[in-house]
Write a protein that holds these residues in place. Structure first.
Motif, PDB file in Angstrom:
ATOM      1  N   ASP A 101       0.818  -1.208   0.000  1.00 42.39           N
ATOM      2  CA  ASP A 101       0.000   0.000   0.000  1.00 42.39           C
ATOM      3  C   ASP A 101       0.853   1.260   0.000  1.00 42.39           C
ATOM      4  O   ASP A 101       0.401   2.317  -0.465  1.00 42.39           O
ATOM      5  N   LEU A 102       2.071   1.164   0.550  1.00 43.75           N
ATOM      6  CA  LEU A 102       2.964   2.317   0.601  1.00 43.75           C
ATOM      7  C   LEU A 102       4.395   1.842   0.446  1.00 43.75           C
ATOM      8  O   LEU A 102       4.807   0.860   1.062  1.00 43.75           O
ATOM      9  N   LEU A 103       5.158   2.564  -0.370  1.00 43.35           N
ATOM     10  CA  LEU A 103       6.594   2.338  -0.510  1.00 43.35           C
ATOM     11  C   LEU A 103       7.333   3.453   0.202  1.00 43.35           C
ATOM     12  O   LEU A 103       7.075   4.637  -0.054  1.00 43.35           O
ATOM     13  N   VAL A 104       8.245   3.088   1.100  1.00 40.03           N
ATOM     14  CA  VAL A 104       9.117   4.054   1.769  1.00 40.03           C
ATOM     15  C   VAL A 104      10.531   3.774   1.279  1.00 40.03           C
ATOM     16  O   VAL A 104      11.079   2.703   1.542  1.00 40.03           O
ATOM     17  N   ASP A 106      14.606   5.416  -0.257  1.00 44.14           N
ATOM     18  CA  ASP A 106      15.562   6.506  -0.426  1.00 44.14           C
ATOM     19  C   ASP A 106      15.980   6.645  -1.889  1.00 44.14           C
ATOM     20  O   ASP A 106      16.886   7.417  -2.204  1.00 44.14           O
ATOM     21  N   ASP A 107      15.319   5.910  -2.763  1.00 43.79           N
ATOM     22  CA  ASP A 107      15.622   5.922  -4.196  1.00 43.79           C
ATOM     23  C   ASP A 107      14.623   6.835  -4.910  1.00 43.79           C
ATOM     24  O   ASP A 107      13.441   6.497  -5.023  1.00 43.79           O
ATOM     25  N   PRO A 108      15.064   7.992  -5.406  1.00 50.01           N
ATOM     26  CA  PRO A 108      14.126   8.919  -6.050  1.00 50.01           C
ATOM     27  C   PRO A 108      13.399   8.309  -7.242  1.00 50.01           C
ATOM     28  O   PRO A 108      12.209   8.570  -7.437  1.00 50.01           O
ATOM     29  N   ALA A 109      14.103   7.476  -8.031  1.00 51.78           N
ATOM     30  CA  ALA A 109      13.458   6.861  -9.194  1.00 51.78           C
ATOM     31  C   ALA A 109      12.369   5.896  -8.757  1.00 51.78           C
ATOM     32  O   ALA A 109      11.282   5.848  -9.355  1.00 51.78           O
ATOM     33  N   ALA A 110      12.639   5.112  -7.698  1.00 53.15           N
ATOM     34  CA  ALA A 110      11.631   4.178  -7.199  1.00 53.15           C
ATOM     35  C   ALA A 110      10.422   4.925  -6.669  1.00 53.15           C
ATOM     36  O   ALA A 110       9.271   4.507  -6.888  1.00 53.15           O
ATOM     37  N   ALA A 111      10.646   6.032  -5.976  1.00 51.73           N
ATOM     38  CA  ALA A 111       9.533   6.821  -5.458  1.00 51.73           C
ATOM     39  C   ALA A 111       8.700   7.408  -6.587  1.00 51.73           C
ATOM     40  O   ALA A 111       7.469   7.408  -6.543  1.00 51.73           O
ATOM     41  N   GLU A 112       9.382   7.888  -7.639  1.00 50.54           N
ATOM     42  CA  GLU A 112       8.678   8.525  -8.749  1.00 50.54           C
ATOM     43  C   GLU A 112       7.826   7.527  -9.529  1.00 50.54           C
ATOM     44  O   GLU A 112       6.737   7.862 -10.001  1.00 50.54           O
ATOM     45  N   HIS A 113       8.328   6.302  -9.648  1.00 49.44           N
ATOM     46  CA  HIS A 113       7.640   5.318 -10.480  1.00 49.44           C
ATOM     47  C   HIS A 113       6.872   4.281  -9.661  1.00 49.44           C
ATOM     48  O   HIS A 113       6.443   3.267 -10.208  1.00 49.44           O
ATOM     49  N   ALA A 114       6.689   4.528  -8.386  1.00 54.04           N
ATOM     50  CA  ALA A 114       5.938   3.587  -7.555  1.00 54.04           C
ATOM     51  C   ALA A 114       4.512   3.449  -8.074  1.00 54.04           C
ATOM     52  O   ALA A 114       3.883   4.449  -8.460  1.00 54.04           O
ATOM     53  N   PRO A 115       3.979   2.223  -8.088  1.00 54.34           N
ATOM     54  CA  PRO A 115       2.621   2.031  -8.586  1.00 54.34           C
ATOM     55  C   PRO A 115       1.551   2.635  -7.689  1.00 54.34           C
ATOM     56  O   PRO A 115       0.427   2.884  -8.123  1.00 54.34           O
ATOM     57  N   GLY A 116       1.892   2.870  -6.439  1.00 62.96           N
ATOM     58  CA  GLY A 116       0.954   3.465  -5.492  1.00 62.96           C
ATOM     59  C   GLY A 116       1.605   4.616  -4.740  1.00 62.96           C
ATOM     60  O   GLY A 116       2.496   5.304  -5.251  1.00 62.96           O
ATOM     61  N   ALA A 118       3.928   6.713  -2.108  1.00 65.86           N
ATOM     62  CA  ALA A 118       5.347   6.552  -1.782  1.00 65.86           C
ATOM     63  C   ALA A 118       5.813   7.692  -0.888  1.00 65.86           C
ATOM     64  O   ALA A 118       5.266   8.802  -0.910  1.00 65.86           O
ATOM     65  N   VAL A 119       6.838   7.390  -0.094  1.00 67.63           N
ATOM     66  CA  VAL A 119       7.542   8.387   0.708  1.00 67.63           C
ATOM     67  C   VAL A 119       9.006   8.352   0.289  1.00 67.63           C
ATOM     68  O   VAL A 119       9.616   7.278   0.242  1.00 67.63           O
ATOM     69  N   ALA A 139       5.210  11.719  -4.564  1.00 67.35           N
ATOM     70  CA  ALA A 139       5.704  11.104  -3.337  1.00 67.35           C
ATOM     71  C   ALA A 139       5.891  12.156  -2.248  1.00 67.35           C
ATOM     72  O   ALA A 139       6.252  13.309  -2.527  1.00 67.35           O
ATOM     73  N   MET A 140       5.626  11.767  -1.002  1.00 67.77           N
ATOM     74  CA  MET A 140       5.900  12.652   0.122  1.00 67.77           C
ATOM     75  C   MET A 140       7.407  12.842   0.280  1.00 67.77           C
ATOM     76  O   MET A 140       8.175  11.876   0.295  1.00 67.77           O
ATOM     77  N   ASP A 141       7.843  14.085   0.374  1.00 65.40           N
ATOM     78  CA  ASP A 141       9.234  14.408   0.676  1.00 65.40           C
ATOM     79  C   ASP A 141       9.359  14.401   2.194  1.00 65.40           C
ATOM     80  O   ASP A 141       9.020  15.369   2.861  1.00 65.40           O
ATOM     81  N   GLU A 142       9.849  13.287   2.738  1.00 67.11           N
ATOM     82  CA  GLU A 142       9.889  13.135   4.189  1.00 67.11           C
ATOM     83  C   GLU A 142      10.639  14.264   4.873  1.00 67.11           C
ATOM     84  O   GLU A 142      10.198  14.800   5.889  1.00 67.11           O
ATOM     85  N   ALA A 143      11.790  14.637   4.345  1.00 66.90           N
ATOM     86  CA  ALA A 143      12.622  15.657   4.988  1.00 66.90           C
ATOM     87  C   ALA A 143      11.877  16.984   5.121  1.00 66.90           C
ATOM     88  O   ALA A 143      12.083  17.728   6.076  1.00 66.90           O
ATOM     89  N   ARG A 144      11.008  17.278   4.179  1.00 67.53           N
ATOM     90  CA  ARG A 144      10.285  18.545   4.188  1.00 67.53           C
ATOM     91  C   ARG A 144       8.962  18.463   4.945  1.00 67.53           C
ATOM     92  O   ARG A 144       8.541  19.442   5.590  1.00 67.53           O
TER      93      ARG A 144
END
Length: 239
Positions: A101-104, A106-116, A118-119, A139-144
């Motif tokens: 349901d959620l991908l967490v 540190d890979d920007p490409a994985a976050a951008e292309h997640a099927p659902g 992402a953080v 994707a949520m930018d956790e740091a921000r």
């Protein structure tokens, strides 16, 4: 049987000011040399903020799955604890979390292309935004964004003891069994040298259940550096 949430509560009752995670970054890169120490109270604050994000922003609870595509790291630990706080299943390693349901990550490409949902996690300790997050990213930018969530958390639902808490390396541990009694002495200080994230998470739970703490090293150490760290950090057990 203790659960991740009850272990965190016991840590806060025992001594919220005592260090519970000490993290060393020894891998090459911009963050090499970082040493981060979290007391029980600070750890709980990170867990609660992330849990509030999971529950309020992503509407996750018992029955949901959260895939952690992260290295063994102090940030990985609080995201796992947050997922357990809402009653979700944490998935680490392999490809069995592709339908999470959620991908967490540190890979920007994985976050951008997640099927659902992402953080995107930035590992650097003092990061205030991800340098890789695009303005139109979903994707949520956790740091921000994570700092905007509350320091206190109340779960809307509790998981059953036999509900899956952790899936790692093809094995599954239920909520009633994920906190293992390893017979460690009270107040143990365990050194964990990277490796499998699932192993790190379960060892941390066992250490806290024994009112102890963990020193987590990411990267390789030679014998001299390891001996120095063991001595300076008061490590009592190598795992």
């Amino acid at each position: 049987m203790p659960t991740p949430s009850s272990v965190l509560a016991s840590v806060l009752r025992s001594d919220p000011a005592r260090p519970r995670i000490t993290f060393y970054e020894d891998t090459p890169g911009a963050t090499r040399g970082e040493r981060i120490e979290l007391s029980g109270k600070v750890l709980a604050n990170w867990v609660n903020k992330a849990a509030n994000a999971l529950q309020d922003e992503f509407d996750l609870g018992p029955g949901a799955t959260v895939r952690l595509d992260l290295p063994p790291h102090w940030r990985s630990v609080y995201w796992a604890m947050a997922a357990w706080s809402v009653g979700a299943t944490v998935v680490v390693g392999g490809d069995d979390g592709d339908d999470a349901d959620l991908l967490v990550t540190d890979d920007p490409a994985a976050a951008e292309h997640a099927p659902g949902a992402a953080v995107l996690v930035t590992l650097a300790a003092l990061a205030r935004r991800s340098p890789d997050a695009s303005p139109d990213a979903t994707a949520m930018d956790e740091a921000r964004e994570l700092s905007t969530y509350g320091d206190q958390f109340t779960a809307l639902d509790e998981p059953d003891e036999d509900a899956p808490a952790l899936r790692s390396a093809g094995a599954e541990a239920a909520y009633g069994a994920v906190v293992e009694d390893r017979g460690w002495e009270r107040g143990v200080r365990v050194h964990l040298s990277g490796g499998d994230l699932g192993r790190v998470l379960t060892a941390a739970l066992s250490a806290w259940a024994a009112d102890g703490s963990v020193v987590l090293t990411r990267g390789e150490l030679d014998d001299e550096a390891r001996s120095h760290r063991v001595a300076t950090e008061g490590i009592t057990l190598e795992e």
